[in-house]
Structures are given as structure tokens and as C-alpha cells.
Design a protein around this motif. Structure first.
Motif: not given
Lengths: 476, 101
Positions: A3-4, A11, A25
Motif C-alpha cells: 500500500i505504501v 491512496t 498506511i
């Protein structure tokens, strides 16, 4: 990939769809930092406790169904020359290794006011003096794409932190290329805004007539989003512009570049330019032609004077700005300055001293006018200019450390932009072997919106900006 | 052969202006480096600049003054001193600057 490794835009969408939380996150970014920071040396100070608390606040507000500001929950890194209230600010120099500012820079306050999460402070060349990230008193920044290479500079920690997933965007500063250079080295989009478009208040000054506060992101769209937050007049910075801020995101879904005139400054494509890099930039030029732009050569005849003009004006301003580091109220004695800062202070003090002022500083300021006029003439015929960012093959850590002056000479493609106060957008356009390579789009003053459109049109048809460092890809 | 010459005395004088206490080694090193750098700058001497105005500011802002009214004070005395290494009676406490006699 994780996800980063997404863009800010992706996002924000994931937040809205409740696929991930802000705390997730932020924690994921800190995990990356734990895993890679020791070897890459991007973060100098972490703001972990505060960041996790802020993330929790953002999540609580989301649960309550509150409308969230544009950067709510987005992890941000700050180059360590942005003052941060009660969070150590060192300029990557040992002379103020214990300095806790009493206030935050205007840009930092703006980012926090729209919900950004400050993850920590990142490494750079001390006082932003350098183009490799090696002049830090806290050790070199390594390139996440290949740890044997520099991450670029001076905002090297900013670039590296985004590249390895330690944050989603980072603030940098650009006095002669210090955002565009590391953006190029780390496959990121880097904006050097028009002089005065973003407030300098609260950022440790290097060259006051040259310094621009910009940022590094993964996409052009993210870059435009961040500028919509940071741009604008600030009563605390008398050189900030009162010009209204454009709606940078407005036309990015349908960027219009048909018939746009793009110039290739022939002086930037001469013998000094590495032929492999030249090929990459010319390939991008061809892609702009294919998109309907008209690309043609243009001349900036005074380019050869860039280096002496830039180094005389910059070091003169450096000598004045760094005079305040006297160790009287904060920090240590002046002998604690690193070698590069001392050299620039000595050069600047000399250029401003009685008997030499006319021959050096004044003359350089006059030739600066000629460099500005070169651009004015070019922009009478062209909407934007396309140029390389890093003109020589990427550097390995520790390479040619003795050849300081040679390093100075590389600024001839980035420095003119600062001398003329122009905006420039750096974005990925390929690879030199395994190291990313960027190009820059230079526009007239306050033409950021147009530059974003041109950059977006390019990213719509290319995928360089979607590539992530092998160490990130391998995470599965 | 370096064409720009700077004497060690000049380097010492510049160091004094810059408030640096330099060792003889450093003086020697900076002398060489400054000469090399300035030599590269000699090309500027060839440019015709007689009728050219100097550029100090690029976006055309001149004399940016605010109204002559009392402004909101950004930091209180307490806030300004909150992270000072040494304070006394609401002031920064610093080392003496005048020699004792």
C-alpha cells in the motif's frame, strides 16, 4: 509492492472506499523505514509517536463521516532544513545537531492543516550544498535503486524516502537543481516552483534570491495536488507572490498539448551531455511530437556563463545567510561547519569583499540579466523547454570525491532555471542502465499549470513513473 | 599555471571576515581551491555588461512593505525561549562577548 507504493491519488481513493485506514498506511511506512533506513540513510529524525497519534485522529474523523481535507492521512517526509516546532532540525549539519525550532515553517503548517502526517526529517547535503547527498554530516544517502549509487542531491533523503516507501511525498528545496536532480536519480516527479510561488518562511536559507520550496512525488497529478496546498502568498515572506494560485488539477484529466511549442535548448545538448542520456531525452521529445506538440531547437546563447554566475551569486548569498550561525543562542561554534559550507562561505565572502565586489558579485548579477533575457526570448516563441536534468552518467557513492569543481560544472542545465526564477518540472523518462533518468520541462514564470498538463500528457502514454525499485518489487 | 592569484594574507583576511579560525593547512588548501575556482570564473570578464542592469530579484517585487500597524505577534517571549539551551530572567543567556578586565 504494498500500500505504501501507491500514489497519493490512489491512496486517497483507497481511504474513501475504506479499503485501508490511515493508521495502516502510516504503520506500513514505518515498517519500511525500519527495514531500509539503516542501509539507505534517508531519515535523520522520526516523528513516530506524533504521526501515529495524528493517524488515529484522521481515522476517527473518517469514522464520524467528517469531510476530510485533501492530504488527510498522507505520510510526508520533510527535508531537514524545514523548521519543525519541537522536532529536531539540523540542516544535516553538526553545527545545529541539537536545534529544536520554536515554530514550524509556513509550508509545514500548511501541510499539517490539510491533514498530512509528518513522518520525520530527512537527510540532505548539509545546508543543501551539493548534488549527490554525500555532503551530509550524518553520512551519505544511498539510492534505493542501487545502494552503490548516490540518490542525488541535495534533497537526496527526500527522494530516497519516497522511493523506498518511507512516505508518499517529500518536501525538498531547489536552489540550483536540488529537487530535480534527486527526483531524476530516484524515478520521481520533482517540482521546482516559480521563485516566490511557495513561501520560504521557516526554511533555513541558502541563496535567498534562488531558493524554491518544492516537492517530490510519484506522479505529476500528485505533484499538482501538493502545489495546490503549498502555493500562495505569505505575509511572513516578503518575496512570496500575491498572484492568485491556479487550479492546478483542473485540466489534468484532458491535458491539451496539441500545437504546443516545445523548445530544445541546443546548448544543453552539446558535448558535455552524456550521449546515452541525450538519446533518452530526444526519445521523449519524439513522444511529445507524436502527441501533437511542435518540437524545435532553440538557443540560450549565454548558457556558458551559468556556472560562474550561479556560483558567485549563490556563494555570496550563502556567506550572508550562514553568518547567523554563530553558536551564541543555538548550535555550536563556526568551526563546526563542514568543509563544503566553509568553502562556499569563503568564496562568497571573498566575492563580496571590498575591491572584488564589482568584478565578481556585481558583474555576475549583470550577466544574470543576460541569462534571464535568453529565456524571455525563448518563451516568446515556445510554451515550454525540454532539457536533461543530470547531464553526466550517474555517480557511485564516493566516486571522484576530490573533483569538487567538476561537480559544480554539472549544474549548467539546472542552475539557469533558478537564476531566472522559472518553474521546472522533472519527471522520469527512462533508465541509464539500472539507474532512473529524468528530464525537465521548463516554463515561463507562474506556468506550473501548463507544465503539469504537459507532464501529465507524457505520463498518460508512458509507464516509467510506475516502476519501483527492485528492493520494493521483490517484497511481493 | 593559475592566472588568478590570491595571497595567503587575503585568505586570512577573508577568513576573519567570515569569522573562521583556520589552521595554516586550511589557509593553504582554501588558497589553492579559491584560485582554481576563480580561474574558471574569468570568462565573465569577457562579457559586455556596460549597459546591462543587474538582477537581484526575478519576479519584479519591489519594496514589499506591510501597513504600518501593529501586527499579531507570532511568538510570545516564553515561546521564543522554550527551546533555548540557556536562559535567565526571560532572556537568552550567552557567553560574555566583552573581555573581562
Amino acid at each position: 509492492m504494498d500500500i505504501v507504493d501507491n500514489s497519493i491519488r490512489e491512496t486517497v481513493d483507497l481511504f474513501k472506499k475504506r479499503k485501508i485506514s490511515c493508521q495502516e498506511i502510516v504503520r506500513a511506512c514505518f515498517e519500511r523505514i525500519e527495514k531500509y533506513n539503516l542501509s539507505i540513510n534517508a531519515y535523520l529524525t522520526l516523528n513516530k509517536e506524533q504521526a501515529l497519534k495524528k493517524a488515529q485522529d484522521v481515522d476517527n474523523n473518517r469514522v464520524k463521516g467528517r469531510e476530510l481535507p485533501p492530504l488527510a492521512g498522507i505520510p510526508v517526509a520533510l527535508k531537514d532544513i524545514y523548521s519543525t516546532k519541537n522536532l529536531r532540525t539540523t540542516a544535516a549539519s553538526k553545527i545545529i545537531d541539537n536545534y529544536l525550532p520554536a515554530y514550524s515553517a509556513t509550508v509545514v503548517q500548511k501541510l499539517e492543516s490539510v491533514g498530512a502526517i509528518i513522518m520525520g526529517k530527512v537527510n540532505c547535503d548539509a545546508f543543501a550544498h551539493g548534488a549527490t547527498g554525500e555532503n551530509s554530516d550524518f553520512g551519505s544517502v544511498k539510492n534505493p535503486w542501487d545502494l552503490e549509487y548516490v540518490a542525488g542531491g541535495s534533497s537526496g533523503g527526500s527522494a530516497a524516502a519516497v522511493a523506498f516507501g518511507g512516505c508518499l511525498m517529500a518536501m525538498g528545496t531547489d536552489t540550483g537543481g536540488s529537487i530535480r536532480n534527486p527526483a531524476s536519480y530516484c524515478n520521481l516527479v520533482g517540482l521546482k516552483p516559480t521563485y516566490g510561488r511557495v513561501s520560504r518562511s521557516g526554511v533555513i536559507s541558502m541563496g535567498s534570491s534562488l531558493d524554491s520550496m518544492g516537492h517530490l512525488t510519484r506522479t505529476v497529478e500528485d505533484c499538482a495536488l501538493v502545489l495546490s496546498v503549498t502555493a500562495g502568498y505569505d505575509p511572513l515572506d516578503a518575496t512570496s507572490s500575491r498572484k492568485p494560485v491556479d487550479f492546478y488539477l483542473q485540466d489534468l484529466s484532458h491535458p491539451a498539448i496539441k500545437g504546443l511549442k516545445i523548445g530544445l535548448p541546443q546548448e544543453y545538448f552539446g558535448r558535455e551531455l552524456n550521449p546515452e542520456i541525450k538519446t533518452l531525452i530526444l526519445k521523449a521529445a519524439q513522444q511529445f511530437t507524436d502527441l501533437g506538440a511542435e518540437v524545435d531547437e532553440v538557443s540560450l546563447p549565454n548558457t556558458a556563463y551559468t556556472i560562474p554566475v550561479y556560483y558567485l551569486i549563490m556563494s555570496s548569498e550563502v556567506s550572508a545567510n550562514l553568518a547567523r550561525f554563530d553558536g551564541i543562542r543555538f548550535g555550536h561554534a563556526r568551526e563546526m561547519f563542514g568543509e563544503e559550507a566553509k568553502r562556499r562561505i569563503m568564496l562568497g565572502t571573498f566575492a563580496l569583499s571590498a575591491g572584488y565586489y564589482d568584478a565578481y558579485y556585481l558583474r555576475a548579477s549583470k550577466v544574470r540579466t543576460l541569462l534571464r533575457q535568453d529565456f524571455e526570448k525563448a518563451f516568446a516563441k515556445f510554451d515550454a523547454l525540454l532539457a536533461p536534468v543530470v547531464p553526466i552518467k550517474p555517480r557511485k557513492i564516493g566516486e571522484k570525491e576530490q573533483e569538487k569543481l567538476k561537480l559544480y560544472l554539472e549544474d549548467y542545465v539546472t542552475g539557469p532555471v533558478n537564476l531566472a526564477g522559472l518553474p521546472a518540472l522533472a519527471l522520469p523518462c527512462g533508465f541509464w542502465h539500472n539507474i532512473p533518468m529524468g528530464m525537465q520541462l521548463i516554463g515561463p514564470q507562474f506556468s506550473e499549470k501548463k507544465l503539469f498538463e504537459v507532464g501529465q500528457a507524457y505520463q498518460d502514454v508512458t509507464d516509467w513513473h510506475l516502476k519501483r525499485p527492485p528492493l520494493v518489487e521483490e517484497m511481493g | 599555471m593559475k592566472t588568478t592569484k590570491i595571497s595567503p594574507q587575503k585568505v586570512r583576511q577573508v577568513a576573519k571576515l567570515a569569522r573562521f579560525t583556520l589552521t595554516d593547512n586550511e589557509i593553504h588548501k582554501f588558497q589553492g581551491q579559491l584560485e582554481t575556482i576563480l580561474e574558471h570564473f574569468e570568462t565573465l570578464g569577457k562579457v559586455q555588461v556596460e549597459d546591462v542592469e543587474a538582477t537581484y530579484q526575478t519576479t519584479g517585487i519591489k519594496n514589499a512593505c506591510r501597513d504600518d500597524k501593529r501586527q499579531h505577534c507570532s511568538l510570545t517571549q516564553k515561546e521564543a525561549l522554550q527551546n533555548a539551551p540557556n536562559t535567565q530572567k526571560g532572556y537568552f543567556k550567552v557567553k560574555g562577548i566583552l573581555p573581562e578586565n
